[in-house]
Every structure is written in C-alpha cells, then in structure tokens.
Design a protein around this motif. Structure first.
Motif, short mmCIF file in Angstrom:
data_model
loop_
_atom_site.label_atom_id
_atom_site.label_comp_id
_atom_site.label_asym_id
_atom_site.label_seq_id
_atom_site.Cartn_x
_atom_site.Cartn_y
_atom_site.Cartn_z
N HIS A 427 0.81 -1.23 0.00
CA HIS A 427 0.00 0.00 0.00
C HIS A 427 0.83 1.26 0.00
CE1 HIS A 427 -3.95 -1.99 1.61
NE2 HIS A 427 -3.47 -2.56 0.51
N GLY A 428 2.18 1.13 0.06
CA GLY A 428 3.01 2.31 0.00
C GLY A 428 4.07 2.36 1.07
N LEU A 429 4.69 3.56 1.20
CA LEU A 429 5.72 3.81 2.21
C LEU A 429 5.10 4.49 3.41
CD1 LEU A 429 8.75 5.07 0.09
CD2 LEU A 429 8.80 3.20 1.74
N PHE A 430 5.55 4.06 4.61
CA PHE A 430 5.00 4.60 5.85
C PHE A 430 6.14 4.94 6.79
CE2 PHE A 430 1.84 1.94 3.92
CZ PHE A 430 0.63 2.59 4.14
N ILE A 431 5.93 5.97 7.62
CA ILE A 431 6.93 6.41 8.58
C ILE A 431 6.25 6.61 9.93
CG2 ILE A 431 6.63 8.89 8.12
CD1 ILE A 431 9.73 9.11 8.24
N ARG A 432 7.03 6.41 11.01
CA ARG A 432 6.47 6.63 12.34
C ARG A 432 7.59 6.83 13.35
NH1 ARG A 432 5.05 1.40 16.01
NH2 ARG A 432 7.22 0.83 16.26
N ASP A 433 7.26 7.54 14.43
CA ASP A 433 8.10 7.57 15.61
C ASP A 433 7.61 6.47 16.54
OD1 ASP A 433 9.79 9.71 14.96
OD2 ASP A 433 8.15 11.12 15.39
N ARG A 434 8.49 5.99 17.43
CA ARG A 434 8.15 4.87 18.30
C ARG A 434 6.86 5.17 19.07
NH1 ARG A 434 12.65 3.08 22.45
NH2 ARG A 434 13.75 2.71 20.49
N TRP A 438 1.35 5.07 12.34
CA TRP A 438 2.04 5.12 11.06
C TRP A 438 1.44 6.23 10.19
CZ3 TRP A 438 6.36 2.51 9.86
CH2 TRP A 438 6.71 1.39 10.65
N LYS A 439 2.30 6.92 9.43
CA LYS A 439 1.88 7.96 8.52
C LYS A 439 2.38 7.62 7.13
CE LYS A 439 2.41 12.90 7.56
NZ LYS A 439 3.07 14.18 7.98
N GLN A 440 1.49 7.61 6.14
CA GLN A 440 1.90 7.29 4.78
C GLN A 440 2.64 8.47 4.17
OE1 GLN A 440 -1.26 5.97 2.20
NE2 GLN A 440 0.16 5.12 0.71
N CYS A 441 3.79 8.18 3.53
CA CYS A 441 4.58 9.25 2.92
C CYS A 441 4.76 9.05 1.42
CB CYS A 441 5.93 9.39 3.61
SG CYS A 441 6.88 7.88 3.77
#
Length: 606
Positions: A427-434, A438-441
């Motif tokens: 579904h794509g690339l995701f980023i998050r802090d611990r 999750w946030k899709q980027c």
C-alpha cells in the motif's frame, strides 16, 4: 597495486552433506553441501576454504569420492532439473578445474563408488540404473537392465573389496547385488522391512561377507553377503538412518547417522549409545591420526572427534552454508540473520568486525526476512518476518512484536534512528516515531529501502526508484536509466548529493543531477546485471558495486572502477554491502549462502 584479499568471517556452520578424507595427504579433507558448495581443509578441519564447483547452486550434489592414489583426483555426482548440469564431474587438479564427463551428461547421479582394488573402476548409481567405468570415467557401460524399473533410482553403492564383479546397490525400494559385473542382478532383501529405502551399504573390508545397511526402517546387518539381514535394535526414535559405517581399524565399532542423532556401537551393532544429538549424513576416518573422525551434519555443519567418536565438537571455521537474508550494521556492530534452520537459525551478531559471531537470539515464531539497526543506537534493531514486525532493544537477544503499517507483509524496512522507522508494504511507504501511529509518505509499493548519506534515503519501488533528502518526509521520483531495466540498488554520494549511482539489470548508471537523468558507466564495468551499490558513508567519491560475482571500487564518484579482488567469491554476487562507521577502512559483503566476507579498503584504488 594488488587488490586486497577477501576472507570469510561467518557466521560459520549450516548444512553439510558429505565429508571425505584425502588419503594420500596428511590433514587434507574435503566436504560438500547439497547445493554444490565445496570446501577443503589442509589442516585436519581446523580451517576450511571454498573450492569452486561449476554446478554450485545449479543442482543437488549427492555423491563425492576421492581417488585414494591421487590427492588431486575427485569425482562428484550431481542431479539437476537441467540436463546439461546433471552427471559425473571430475577434477585432476584438486578442484581448480572440473570436467563434466561427456557420456554422463544428463544422468541424475545419486551415488558413486570406487573399487578399493583399482580406483579406475567406478560405479555410478543413477535415476536410470547402474553404470560402470573401467577407465576412470573416460567411458561407461550400463550394467543394469534398461527396462528394470525396480533397480532404480540407485541411491547407494558398495564394491566387494577384492572382487570388482561383486557390487551392491541400494534403491528406494530395497537392496540388490550382482556377482558377475552386472550381467545378472538379484534382490537381497530377506529380513528387511518391505519397501525400505536403502541409503547406504557398508562392506567389512576384513570380512567381506559381513555387510551393514542403513535404511528408512533402521540399521541392518548380514553375515551372508546380504542373503539374509537382521535388524538391529537402536534407541527409541532413532529409526530413519542416513548411513552406517565401520571403523576401518576396529571393525566392531559401528556408527549410524539417524534423524535422532549420531549413534555409536562398540560391539558390532548389538548395543548403541547416542554420542551427538545432531543429525549426521556422512563420516570419514582419518588414516593418519588415530581416533580422528570427521562428520557432516545438515544441522551442525562439520563436526570433529579426536577420541574415536566418543565426543564431537564443531569444526566449522571457514565453512558456511546458511540461508542468510539480511546484513545490517551500526557503530562497530554487525548483524545478520538466517532462516529455515530449526536448530541454528535466527539472529547473529559480531562486535569485533567479524572475528567472532555469536548467536544473538531467535525471534518469536517468525523467520526474519528484513532487519535494520538504528544508526544512533547499535543495540536497537527492527525486523520483519512473514507475519510480524518486531523490535529488539538488546542487540537481538529478546524481541517484541510492534504494530505494522497497513497493507499486509512488510516488504521494506529501514531504521532512521532508534525511535524513527520507515517501512514499505503493497500500500506504500510509511513512517512513524516509536509508539506513534504510522503515517503514509508515498503510495508506491516499496521493494527495498537504502540509507545513502546523512538524511538521504532511497527506495526501490515497483516500476522505479524514489529519493528523499529529508529522512523520508518527502520523496521525489528518479528518472529511469534505461527502459525495461530492473533496479537492484541506488546510492547517493555522501559528499555530493547530486551524484548518484544505480545498479540495474542493464549495468551501472551514474547521475549528476540527483537521480533525475542517468548515463551508463563503462570504464571497468560491463553492461550486465549489477546486484548492489554503496557509497562510502564517510569518504566522498568512494563507491562499491557488485557485478558478475565480483565487487568493484571507484574513488572518483563512479566514472572509473577496479575490482577489489582477483576472483569472484561466488557464482553470484553479494546480496548487500556494508561499511561500518567505526571501521571505515573495511568493506563487508553478504553472500546469501556463504555468509559475510570482509576486505581492507584502506588504500586508494587509483
């Protein structure tokens, strides 16, 4: 300037199938794995080195034999789905070069036997029956009936020690024998459980009518040249038996390799003791050193006994055959992981640049396909398996499951810091802090992620590549080096982020405008698949690329390249390359079956 040497660091061990001594040379031993990896030791198993073999990873190596008169003449039997790979291979120079014996090309070879009276007489057991050569493999004759469906496949062979016309053959449905060189064959299964797979037959050299056989139904003995067999009582559970062997100097000592471990009998098979829990497939007795015995184990690699088989220990230094999936590093720590190894897989760690690897731990109920160490905390690891996303805060000793991004299995993973993680799914690339959501980027399906400089990240996605200069917050699409080419890696110069290199199925390409457009690189490289690319994290302009099983180096940002070693380490190149910040003068490369190799990169290539 001569290229620096590569050396194997480990993690050592894995699947070993066959071990054989070289009788003519003190201390020389050869070993093989099912996938065609071959190794030699010249110091009694203290250290092993790889021996190139043309069928490596292309078929199944079932048999390996050494001419006792010549230390350099070996034979190997291979079965493959590709007919041009199957057959009997021969070397007369100790493995430096091999010949697929022409008449055997296409044979599915399961077993080989050299007659003790004259090693030029060779029998080959195949999927189509038994063949015999009288002249060291130059010519062959079928000695089992072409239409005999019972006498096939022949998975084990043994000659009478004094009469080459007497030959025993084990099949996947009971044993057979000939006393007239193959003109006639008769079944010798009386006393055996019906339809037993006979994996090995052993003839007592001192009393040739005394035979032993190993089968899926246990261990058997005969004092009548196989006319009748008796089944020996082995410890509970030790049923399926890979091999049986007599100590050549003490023929009352018998060894049996079973699925429950290695058994030793001091009284000809009447009583047994388990001496190792490791499954053992092959055994070799050292004719030079009393009590020294070598063992090949699919779970423990290469094992050694110096007390006649009463105790065993690992002898794997230099030998590696594992299913490695990933290599990652931070500070002075390196990590790797292997899969599908029930007794020895999991996470491996070294904190001394590969001098010693330790088994860090096993993740909870999953095989680790991806792993990434945090660049600011070497003990913080993230990993992804088939079913879960995991993290470890203690260098891989213990793991906990964490929430995964949406989109099914994680296909790409990169730790940006101890707290910040980048992951890709369908579904794509995701980023998050611990502990945050999750946030899709990016919406592209990410196949792999690469840290390529301070704050610079690259992603290989379905249909191309993406680049980020701000640690994954925003992304731009890279230009396509050549239509239809597959991407295998992309990297940006740490000193000049406008310079990028791409490893593709059409060769290596260089960009001077931050990956928007590309030019092919020809000086030192070919227009063929390059499997990995890396810019040195601390030395601007220095880069490495894998092509054709070799690793090349550039110190001018990519226009010109020289090999880092004289010969390739494998038929295929490494899966990944790594330079640790704490060791800027050393390059590490992970070969998927052979483990991590290291070389010095201290001196300039140009």
């Amino acid at each position: 300037m001569a290229p620096a040497a590569w050396y194997a660091t480990g993690p050592f061990g894995g699947d070993a199938e066959i071990v054989r001594v070289v009788p003519a040379v003190r201390g020389e031993v050869i070993a093989a794995a099912r996938d065609g990896l071959l190794f030699r030791s010249t110091n009694g198993g203290a250290f092993w080195e790889n021996v190139p073999f043309p069928a490596q990873f292309a078929g199944v190596l079932h048999a390996l034999e050494v001419d006792p008169r010549s230390p350099a003449t070996w034979y190997a039997g291979v079965e493959s789905e590709n007919n041009w790979v199957s057959g009997v291979y021969k070397t007369v120079d100790g493995g430096r070069s091999w010949t697929l014996l022409p008449q055997t090309k296409g044979w599915a070879v399961w077993s080989l036997a050299l007659w003790p009276g004259n090693a030029d007489v060779i029998a080959a057991g195949t999927g189509a029956g038994v063949y015999l050569s009288q002249n060291a493999g130059a010519a062959w004759k079928r000695i089992s009936a072409e239409g005999d469906s019972e006498l096939r496949p022949v998975v084990s062979l043994a000659f009478h020690p004094r009469d080459a016309k007497i030959l025993y053959a084990g099949t996947t449905h009971l044993p057979w024998a000939t006393s007239d060189g193959g003109a006639t064959w008769h079944s010798i299964h009386e006393g055996m459980i019906d339809d037993s797979d006979v994996f090995s037959i052993q003839v007592d050299a001192q009393k040739p009518d005394r035979l032993f056989a190993s089968a899926c139904s246990g261990v058997y003995g005969s004092n009548s040249a196989g006319a009748r067999w008796s089944r020996y009582e082995t410890p509970k559970g030790a049923f399926r038996t890979h091999f049986v062997a007599l100590d050549p100097k003490q023929n009352q000592i018998v060894f049996a390799g079973t699925t429950e471990g290695l058994l030793r009998s001091p009284d000809g098979g009447h009583s047994w003791r388990k001496v190792s829990a490791q499954s053992v497939k092959s055994i070799a007795f050292d004719p030079w050193v009393s009590g020294r015995i070598f063992f090949a184990s699919p779970t423990g690699g290469l094992l050694l006994s110096t007390d006649g088989g009463l105790t065993l220990r690992d002898a794997n230094v230099g030998f590696t055959n594992r299913n490695f999936t990933t290599l990652t590093g931070s500070g002075s720590e390196l990590y790797s992981s292997s899969v599908y190894e029930s007794s020895s897989g999991g996470v491996y760690r070294t904190g001394n640049l590969g001098l010693r690897w330790v088994h860090a731990g096993d993740p909870p109920s999953d095989e680790l396909l991806l792993m990434s160490a945090a660049p600011d905390d070497a003990s913080q690891l993230y990993a992804a398996g088939y079913h879960s996303l995991l993290e470890s805060a203690d260098a891989g000793k213990t793991w906990r499951t964490v929430s995964a991004p949406p989109g099914g299995r994680v296909t790409a993973l990169l730790a940006l810091s101890g707290r910040r993680l980048l992951a890709g799914t369908e579904h794509g690339l995701f980023i998050r802090d611990r502990e945050s959501a999750w946030k899709q980027c990016a919406s592209d399906h990410a196949l792999s992620l690469h840290r390529t400089g301070k704050g610079a990240v690259a992603a290989l996605v379905s249909g191309g590549a993406l680049a980020s200069a701000d640690a994954g917050a925003t992304w731009k699409r890279c230009g396509n080096p050549v239509p239809g080419a597959a991407w295998y890696g992309v990297a940006f110069d740490s000193g000049n982020p406008s310079v990028a290199l791409a490893a593709t199925s059409a060769g290596v390409f260089r960009s001077g405008d931050a990956c928007l457009s590309w030019s092919p690189v020809h000086a030192g490289l070919r227009a063929e698949t390059a499997s990995a690319v890396l810019f040195h994290p601390a030395r601007p302009g220095e880069a490495f690329v894998s092509q054709g099983g070799r690793i090349f180096r550039s110190t001018d940002g990519g226009p010109h390249w020289l090999p880092t070693q004289d010969d390739g380490q494998s038929n295929s190149g490494p899966a990944s390359l790594c330079v640790l910040p704490a060791a800027p003068d050393r390059l590490f490369a992970l070969f998927p079956r052979r483990g991590v190799f290291s070389t010095s990169i201290k001196e300039k290539a140009f």
